[in-house]
Scaffold this active site. Structure first.
Site, PDB file in Angstrom:
ATOM      1  N   ARG A   1     -11.427  13.255   2.139  1.00 27.04           N
ATOM      2  CA  ARG A   1     -12.197  12.504   2.878  1.00 27.04           C
ATOM      3  C   ARG A   1     -13.818  12.284   2.215  1.00 27.04           C
ATOM      4  O   ARG A   1     -14.340  11.282   2.406  1.00 27.04           O
ATOM      5  CB  ARG A   1     -12.568  12.937   4.271  1.00 27.04           C
ATOM      6  CG  ARG A   1     -11.459  12.999   5.192  1.00 27.04           C
ATOM      7  CD  ARG A   1     -11.135  11.695   5.346  1.00 27.04           C
ATOM      8  NE  ARG A   1      -9.593  11.782   6.240  1.00 27.04           N
ATOM      9  CZ  ARG A   1      -8.984  10.609   6.637  1.00 27.04           C
ATOM     10  NH1 ARG A   1      -9.264   9.426   6.111  1.00 27.04           N
ATOM     11  NH2 ARG A   1      -7.913  10.673   7.228  1.00 27.04           N
TER      12      ARG A   1
ATOM     13  N   GLU B   1     -14.089  -1.113   6.666  1.00 28.36           N
ATOM     14  CA  GLU B   1     -14.097   0.088   6.021  1.00 28.36           C
ATOM     15  C   GLU B   1     -15.324   0.449   5.087  1.00 28.36           C
ATOM     16  O   GLU B   1     -15.782  -0.541   4.736  1.00 28.36           O
ATOM     17  CB  GLU B   1     -12.880   0.097   5.026  1.00 28.36           C
ATOM     18  CG  GLU B   1     -12.699   1.500   4.248  1.00 28.36           C
ATOM     19  CD  GLU B   1     -11.306   1.702   3.827  1.00 28.36           C
ATOM     20  OE1 GLU B   1     -10.339   1.591   4.400  1.00 28.36           O
ATOM     21  OE2 GLU B   1     -11.559   2.116   2.638  1.00 28.36           O
TER      22      GLU B   1
ATOM     23  N   TYR C   1      -0.922  12.749   6.812  1.00 27.54           N
ATOM     24  CA  TYR C   1      -0.465  11.804   7.649  1.00 27.54           C
ATOM     25  C   TYR C   1       1.051  11.816   8.020  1.00 27.54           C
ATOM     26  O   TYR C   1       1.740  12.112   6.874  1.00 27.54           O
ATOM     27  CB  TYR C   1      -0.984  10.466   7.012  1.00 27.54           C
ATOM     28  CG  TYR C   1      -2.310   9.737   7.240  1.00 27.54           C
ATOM     29  CD1 TYR C   1      -3.212  10.405   8.079  1.00 27.54           C
ATOM     30  CD2 TYR C   1      -2.529   8.683   6.245  1.00 27.54           C
ATOM     31  CE1 TYR C   1      -4.503   9.762   8.158  1.00 27.54           C
ATOM     32  CE2 TYR C   1      -3.894   8.261   6.405  1.00 27.54           C
ATOM     33  CZ  TYR C   1      -4.818   8.803   7.553  1.00 27.54           C
ATOM     34  OH  TYR C   1      -6.153   8.475   7.301  1.00 27.54           O
TER      35      TYR C   1
ATOM     36  N   TYR D   1       1.034  -1.282   0.082  1.00 24.03           N
ATOM     37  CA  TYR D   1       0.092   0.105  -0.023  1.00 24.03           C
ATOM     38  C   TYR D   1       1.075   1.413  -0.052  1.00 24.03           C
ATOM     39  O   TYR D   1       0.486   2.218  -0.731  1.00 24.03           O
ATOM     40  CB  TYR D   1      -0.845  -0.150   1.334  1.00 24.03           C
ATOM     41  CG  TYR D   1      -1.797   1.120   1.344  1.00 24.03           C
ATOM     42  CD1 TYR D   1      -2.655   1.735   0.366  1.00 24.03           C
ATOM     43  CD2 TYR D   1      -1.493   1.969   2.562  1.00 24.03           C
ATOM     44  CE1 TYR D   1      -3.252   2.940   0.666  1.00 24.03           C
ATOM     45  CE2 TYR D   1      -2.351   3.037   2.651  1.00 24.03           C
ATOM     46  CZ  TYR D   1      -3.203   3.610   1.863  1.00 24.03           C
ATOM     47  OH  TYR D   1      -3.770   4.807   1.792  1.00 24.03           O
TER      48      TYR D   1
ATOM     49  N   ARG E   1       1.284   6.738  -6.788  1.00 22.66           N
ATOM     50  CA  ARG E   1       0.283   7.709  -6.737  1.00 22.66           C
ATOM     51  C   ARG E   1       0.392   9.183  -6.646  1.00 22.66           C
ATOM     52  O   ARG E   1       0.161  10.125  -7.481  1.00 22.66           O
ATOM     53  CB  ARG E   1      -0.856   7.198  -5.878  1.00 22.66           C
ATOM     54  CG  ARG E   1      -2.225   8.141  -6.091  1.00 22.66           C
ATOM     55  CD  ARG E   1      -3.524   7.527  -5.388  1.00 22.66           C
ATOM     56  NE  ARG E   1      -3.126   7.408  -3.891  1.00 22.66           N
ATOM     57  CZ  ARG E   1      -4.129   6.853  -3.162  1.00 22.66           C
ATOM     58  NH1 ARG E   1      -5.145   6.636  -3.328  1.00 22.66           N
ATOM     59  NH2 ARG E   1      -3.762   6.585  -1.708  1.00 22.66           N
TER      60      ARG E   1
HETATM   61  C1  3EB Z   1      -7.965   5.951   5.771  1.00 23.59           C
HETATM   62  O1  3EB Z   1      -8.732   6.543   6.392  1.00 23.59           O
HETATM   63  C2  3EB Z   1      -8.154   4.571   5.513  1.00 23.59           C
HETATM   64  O2  3EB Z   1      -5.501   5.395  -0.036  1.00 23.59           O
HETATM   65  O3  3EB Z   1      -6.872   6.062  -1.379  1.00 23.59           O
HETATM   66  C3  3EB Z   1      -9.615   5.320   2.961  1.00 23.59           C
HETATM   67  C4  3EB Z   1      -9.833   6.165   1.699  1.00 23.59           C
HETATM   68  C5  3EB Z   1      -7.992   4.692   3.174  1.00 23.59           C
HETATM   69  C6  3EB Z   1      -8.848   6.007   0.600  1.00 23.59           C
HETATM   70  C7  3EB Z   1      -6.495   5.851  -0.335  1.00 23.59           C
HETATM   71  C8  3EB Z   1      -7.157   5.027   1.938  1.00 23.59           C
HETATM   72  C9  3EB Z   1      -7.504   5.721   0.702  1.00 23.59           C
HETATM   73  O4  3EB Z   1      -6.800   6.255   5.939  1.00 23.59           O
HETATM   74  C10 3EB Z   1      -7.786   3.887   4.217  1.00 23.59           C
END
Ligand code: 3EB
Length: 344
Positions: free
Chosen positions: A220, A331, A207, A147, A154
């Site tokens: 989000r 999720e 992050y 990932y 990406r």
């Molecule tokens: C998170 O909140 C959970 O890498 O495109 C959620 C939505 C998550 C999109 C992405 C990853 C992605 O981090 C993981």
């Protein structure tokens, strides 16, 4: 209506149907604009599928997208295939890694480079929503989790293409499938959607580096004007994360409850940005469950929270998938359409 209006509007609609009902739409030889299938057969050109086991009892389902343009064109750009009505575009990339020499970071980079080229070629430059499915998402790929490799490639492609990789990134989800191709689906249009963040969570594109050398590239949620006085809400994959940390390790019940709180919070934030009113109970969602044996528990908590008759409860599609952090068990991603307008 003036001629100019006719060419500048093309309402987008979506309906969630059984496989049988969605295939029936293509009767008479005229395929709908495009669909995203869940457990549907491979090889239906207008309905790219997800190679994940459907855990819900209704079996294979599809989100069928209808676009208002009179003429549907399809094309390919590199490894990206797409369909457009001239206003909206739904595209798909399926990349068989076993046939490739490159690692996942390079493949993700290449996939997104072609994705962006496709948008330019088709004249629908603005991403509305992306769905990513990665084989073995949590496996190690030569010192870095797959990932995290994907995130590298990406983000690099977004930056290279001059696209918003932080504020203004599109809504997305990224899930793990056991086997098959690296699969990306994308919906694009002619106007940039309005990004929405979750006040309970650190923006994913911010992050800290403990989650990988490059941050994930998504907002989000996103709000889009889809014509005829309607707004679409696209909610990215949402999990049991508060701040930037996973909470409720090993507890699928509490992870589900936390996920619902996060969905509530992002919906509230979205409702601030438009005159439409979205609610948790009205979402069309996909629930990704890491361990199939947890499905009943997750479903029971959703039905407890919303009532078994709520559209969200009744329409939810449950898929077996790995989540992008190995400590996440569930999720949920979703979309909804409501009457209203975006606020400036
Ligand atoms: C998170 O909140 C959970 O890498 O495109 C959620 C939505 C998550 C999109 C992405 C990853 C992605 O981090 C993981």
């Amino acid at each position: 209506m003036r001629a100019q209006d006719e060419t500048s509007t093309s309402p987008l609609r979506v309906e969630r149907l059984s496989l049988t009902a969605s295939l029936a739409l293509a009767g008479g030889g005229k395929a709908p604009f495009a669909a995203l299938g869940y457990g549907t057969p491979h090889g239906v050109a207008w309905m790219p599928t997800v190679n994940a086991h459907v855990l819900s009892s209704d079996g294979a389902m599809a989100d069928v997208w209808h676009a208002g343009g009179a003429r549907i064109r399809s094309g390919t750009t590199g490894i990206a295939r797409w369909r457009t009505d001239g206003h909206w575009l739904l595209g798909a990339i399926d990349l068989d890694e076993t046939a490739e020499k490159q690692g996942l970071a390079e493949l993700a980079h290449r996939a997104y480079r072609d994705l962006f080229k496709a948008l330019e070629q088709a004249g629908t430059p603005h991403l509305q929503r992306i769905w990513n499915y990665l084989p073995q998402i949590n496996a190690d790929g030569g010192g870095l989790e797959r990932y995290r490799q994907f995130n590298l490639g990406r983000q690099e492609a977004f930056l290279e293409a001059g696209r918003a990789a932080f504020e203004g990134a599109p809504a997305a989800c990224a899930l793990g499938i056991h086997q098959g191709a690296l699969s990306i689906r994308f919906l694009a249009g002619q106007q940039a959607p309005l990004p929405v963040e979750n006040p309970r969570q650190v923006s994913a594109y911010r992050y800290p580096e403990t989650y990988g050398p490059r941050s994930p590239t998504f907002s989000r949620a996103a709000l889009a004007d889809i014509g005829d006085g309607s707004v679409a809400l696209f909610i990215s994959g949402t999990a049991s994360i508060v701040g930037h940390e996973t909470v409720h390790h090993g507890d699928v019940r509490e992870q589900t409850r936390e996920t619902l709180r996060n969905l509530q919070a992002v919906i509230a934030a979205a409702n601030e940005r438009c005159s439409a009113t979205f609610s948790l109970a009205g979402l069309d969602c996909v629930v990704y469950v890491r361990h199939p044996s947890d499905t009943g528990t997750v479903r029971a908590i959703i039905e407890q929270a919303l009532g078994a008759d709520a559209p969200m409860s009744r329409h939810a599609v449950y898929l077996e998938a790995d989540i992008c952090r190995s400590d996440l068990l569930v999720e949920i991603e979703a979309h909804a359409v409501a009457a209203g307008q975006l606020r400036a």
